[in-house]
Design a protein around this motif. Structure first.
Motif, short mmCIF file in Angstrom:
data_model
loop_
_atom_site.label_atom_id
_atom_site.label_comp_id
_atom_site.label_asym_id
_atom_site.label_seq_id
_atom_site.Cartn_x
_atom_site.Cartn_y
_atom_site.Cartn_z
N PRO A 1 35.57 37.23 52.48
CA PRO A 1 36.86 37.15 51.78
C PRO A 1 37.15 38.45 51.04
CG PRO A 1 35.55 35.17 51.40
CD PRO A 1 34.64 36.16 52.07
N THR A 2 38.41 38.80 50.99
CA THR A 2 38.84 39.98 50.22
C THR A 2 39.62 39.53 48.99
OG1 THR A 2 40.84 40.21 51.57
CG2 THR A 2 38.88 41.43 52.27
N LEU A 3 39.27 38.39 48.45
CA LEU A 3 39.96 37.83 47.29
C LEU A 3 39.72 38.68 46.05
CD1 LEU A 3 39.01 34.12 47.97
CD2 LEU A 3 41.31 35.08 48.12
N PRO A 4 40.67 38.69 45.13
CA PRO A 4 40.47 39.44 43.88
C PRO A 4 39.26 38.91 43.12
CG PRO A 4 42.77 38.80 44.16
CD PRO A 4 42.00 38.07 45.21
N SER A 5 38.64 39.81 42.39
CA SER A 5 37.43 39.45 41.66
C SER A 5 37.71 38.93 40.26
CB SER A 5 36.50 40.67 41.57
OG SER A 5 37.17 41.75 40.94
N LEU B 1 45.47 29.26 41.95
CA LEU B 1 45.09 28.17 42.86
C LEU B 1 44.43 28.71 44.13
CD1 LEU B 1 48.50 26.22 42.75
CD2 LEU B 1 46.50 25.86 41.28
N GLY B 2 43.48 27.95 44.64
CA GLY B 2 42.97 28.22 45.97
C GLY B 2 44.05 27.92 47.00
N SER B 3 44.23 28.82 47.94
CA SER B 3 45.33 28.69 48.90
C SER B 3 44.86 28.30 50.30
CB SER B 3 46.11 30.01 48.99
OG SER B 3 45.29 31.02 49.55
N GLY B 4 43.53 28.31 50.55
CA GLY B 4 43.03 28.15 51.91
C GLY B 4 43.05 29.46 52.67
N ASP C 1 34.40 28.33 37.33
CA ASP C 1 32.99 28.65 37.21
C ASP C 1 32.39 29.23 38.48
OD1 ASP C 1 32.90 27.72 34.59
OD2 ASP C 1 32.52 25.67 35.23
N ALA C 2 33.11 29.17 39.60
CA ALA C 2 32.56 29.70 40.86
C ALA C 2 33.70 30.03 41.80
CB ALA C 2 31.62 28.69 41.51
N ASN C 3 33.59 31.17 42.45
CA ASN C 3 34.53 31.55 43.51
C ASN C 3 33.88 31.15 44.83
OD1 ASN C 3 36.53 32.68 45.04
ND2 ASN C 3 36.58 34.61 43.91
N LEU C 4 34.08 29.93 45.22
CA LEU C 4 33.27 29.30 46.27
C LEU C 4 33.27 30.03 47.61
CD1 LEU C 4 34.00 25.55 45.47
CD2 LEU C 4 31.86 26.78 45.11
#
Length: 636
Positions: free
Chosen positions: A470-474, A504-507, A397-400
């Motif tokens: 962050p450059t995380l995928p959307s 998974l969140g990887s840190g 629900d959220a990309n923190l």
């Protein structure tokens, strides 16, 4: 009453001809004495002899033998020079002293017989907008102690000022009103100078959700740190230059025990961020279970980790709370308004007035404070952002970390204007309150030099406080479930691994992780270095599932969203080790189990070479095994 002229007009008053410009302004000299103009502006003048503006020192003389040579302060931040006149000599205000300020400006009035060799005798200035000729309406003005609307007077009414600075924060900023306590002097213990006892332990909170994480220690050790200061309250002055000093314990500052120690990155930001998140639709239960109760890979609690990440401190100047708390933001309600509203006279309110001047100078230096602590703020924010990047919620629900960075950027972007506008509001309100107790017979004393000098609030570059975004995928953010295909069969159908996987969140704020567990504290894909395991495998890795306790590094992944968003995107991915994207080969056991060995290397040729060596080593166990090229896709 005669009509106001719309063109240049001459009128005769008491036998005197006066030419009026359109609108009624006299343009050929002042109105004769005994004749008044309703609503007119009375001209003002400075009764002091004016020193040469280029002078590096000013000589004051008076008969029979008084001479004082005083150096001009070298910058606007230099304290003024306090000069005492001839013994027993007084001006009309009863004072025998005055100030010499930066730019050779005299604060206060000179005794009548004190002169300045090379000085300029002032004359009355015309009102704003005056046109035409001008005659000094009072040719003897330089020998009179006339008072302008903005000048100050030296006065014997200034009692000896106290060195102690005694202004508390505005009431709504006292420890952020439950938004997370900061260690400030209002909580000091009279029993121990080495520590600062709390009525409440330091904590982070989401107040709307009744979520609180408490620092169990309950006591703050006030040890070594950096002390930010514009100097002491006394001697009075105009300085706003912020300096830093490394101290081994609490500095003395403006009185024993009065220097505050604050968090550079506020504990209250946690409440602010998640309050915004709840207004955007996150439930309190989601925040409690997925953030504050989240178990990290090392077994520790995320809530306590967030508190510890922020709970680093520095010795601090007052004023910051009004900016970070977004309050006292209007000209009618500036910081410290309640204190200024209590001004009654220059004598009885002197200490409080000087406290407000010191506060205003601190506020003007606040931009320098934010700029000077930007590296600490940014590093702390990055720790929080990276912690949020570890979290894998039970629902996506959220990309923190992404939302945190965007929220913080939007918040801190308001700070530079907040610094300058609030500092200006404080000063303007201060001048207005001083004017309510100033009269012709009781002008503003020179012991309040900021009244005439003004302030120059400092700004800063807010982007220096923000960690890299962050450059995380959307797409397919942590918490998304799905299957993983490794390639296609002979008919072109995807071949799936036998399991349900979670993103998974990887840190890491550039890449996600993947696994069959619900977080990286459970089963997830890890990296096993094969360099010494098989021939031709130097620089090659096996990707497999394991627990973090096994001691292997997490295998991160890149997701290719192809410009799509949401959590239903079939996204190709590759593995990343040490920030290097790998190419992978599959060693298919071909035993009916539909399971594989995944072997990866910086290029596909190296991956195939290592896989061939591994296949030779296991040929007795898996005689039907073969090597193919991997092509991974995550299917939500």
């Amino acid at each position: 009453m005669p009509p106001v002229p719309t063109t240049t007009t001459s009128i005769v008053i008491a036998t005197v001809t006066i030419t009026l410009a359109p609108g009624g302004t006299p343009i050929n000299g002042p109105v004769p004495s005994g004749i008044s103009q309703p609503g007119a502006t009375t001209p003002t003048w400075n009764a002091n002899v004016i020193p040469p503006t280029s002078a590096s020192s000013v000589t004051f003389t008076a008969p029979p033998s008084y001479t004082t040579v005083v150096p001009v302060p070298t910058s606007s931040n230099s304290p003024p020079q306090n000069i005492t006149g001839p013994p027993g000599d007084k001006n009309d205000d009863g004072g025998d002293w005055w100030l010499l300020l930066f730019g050779a400006v005299i604060g206060g009035f000179l005794p009548h017989d004190v002169g300045i060799p090379g000085g300029i005798t002032p004359t009355a200035a015309p009102p704003v907008g005056w046109t035409g000729g001008w005659d000094d309406p009072d040719p003897t003005s330089t020998s009179k102690n006339s008072q302008s609307s903005t000048s100050q007077s030296s006065t014997a009414s200034c009692p000896v000022a106290t060195a102690t600075y005694a202004l508390d924060d505005d009431s709504e900023n006292s420890d952020w009103a439950g938004q997370g306590t900061d260690p400030d002097r209002r909580r000091s213990s009279p029993r121990a100078e080495a520590s600062l006892e709390r009525r409440d332990p330091r904590h982070i909170a989401v107040n709307d959700c009744s979520i609180v994480v408490i620092n169990a220690a309950g006591e703050i050790r006030l040890g070594a740190g950096t002390y930010y200061s514009i100097g002491l309250k006394l001697p009075i002055g105009l300085g706003t230059v912020l300096s830093t000093t490394l101290v081994s314990s609490r500095p003395v500052g403006n009185g024993k025990g009065l220097v505050a120690q604050e968090h550079v990155f506020e504990l209250g930001y946690i409440d602010q961020f998640f309050t915004v998140a709840t207004s955007a639709g996150l439930s309190c239960n989601w925040i409690q279970s997925n953030v504050f109760n989240f178990v990290r890979a090392d077994g520790s609690n995320m809530g306590m980790a967030l508190l510890n990440a922020i709970d680093t401190r520095t010795w601090f100047i007052q004023a910051k709370s009004n900016v970070v708390n977004q309050n006292k933001a209007t000209a009618a309600d500036p910081p410290q308004k309640d204190k200024m509203d209590t001004f009654t006279s220059f004598t009885t309110s002197q200490d409080k007035i000087q406290d407000v001047e010191y506060f205003a100078r601190n506020f003007a230096a606040l931009g320098s404070y934010f700029g000077g602590t930007a590296d600490v703020f940014r590093a702390t924010a990055l720790r929080v952002q990276n912690l949020l990047a570890e979290i894998t919620p039970d629902t996506p629900d959220a990309n923190l970390p992404v939302e945190f960075n965007g929220w913080l950027r939007g918040l801190v972007a308001t700070y530079p204007a907040g610094c300058t506008s609030r500092a200006t509001n404080v000063y303007n309100y201060y001048v207005a309150k001083m004017n309510t107790i100033r009269t012709q017979a009781n002008p503003v004393p020179a012991c309040f030099p900021l009244y005439s000098a003004g302030v120059n609030p400092q700004s800063f570059t807010f982007a220096n406080l923000i960690p890299p975004a962050p450059t995380l995928p959307s797409c397919d953010i942590p918490g998304t479930q799905g299957r993983v295909s490794v390639g296609n069969d002979a008919q072109g159908n995807p071949v799936f691994e036998v399991a349900t996987f979670h993103i998974l969140g990887s840190g890491n704020t550039d890449f996600y992780a993947i696994g069959t567990g619900t977080s990286i504290s459970n089963l997830h894909h890890i990296v096993n270095d094969l360099s010494t395991s098989y021939p031709n495998c130097v620089g090659s890795f096996q990707i497999a599932q394991n627990l973090p306790s096994a001691g292997f590094a997490t295998a991160n992944i890149t997701l290719n969203c192809n410009g799509q968003g949401g959590n239903h995107v079939n996204a190709p991915f590759t593995y990343v080790v040490n920030n290097q994207v790998l190419q992978c080969a599959l060693l298919n056991k071909n035993d009916g189990s539909n399971t594989f060995f995944t072997i990866c290397a910086p290029n596909l040729g190296a991956a195939h070479a290592c896989a061939a060596s591994a296949m030779a080593a296991v040929s007795g166990t898996y005689p039907q095994a073969y090597v193919s090229t991997a092509s991974f896709i995550f299917w939500p």
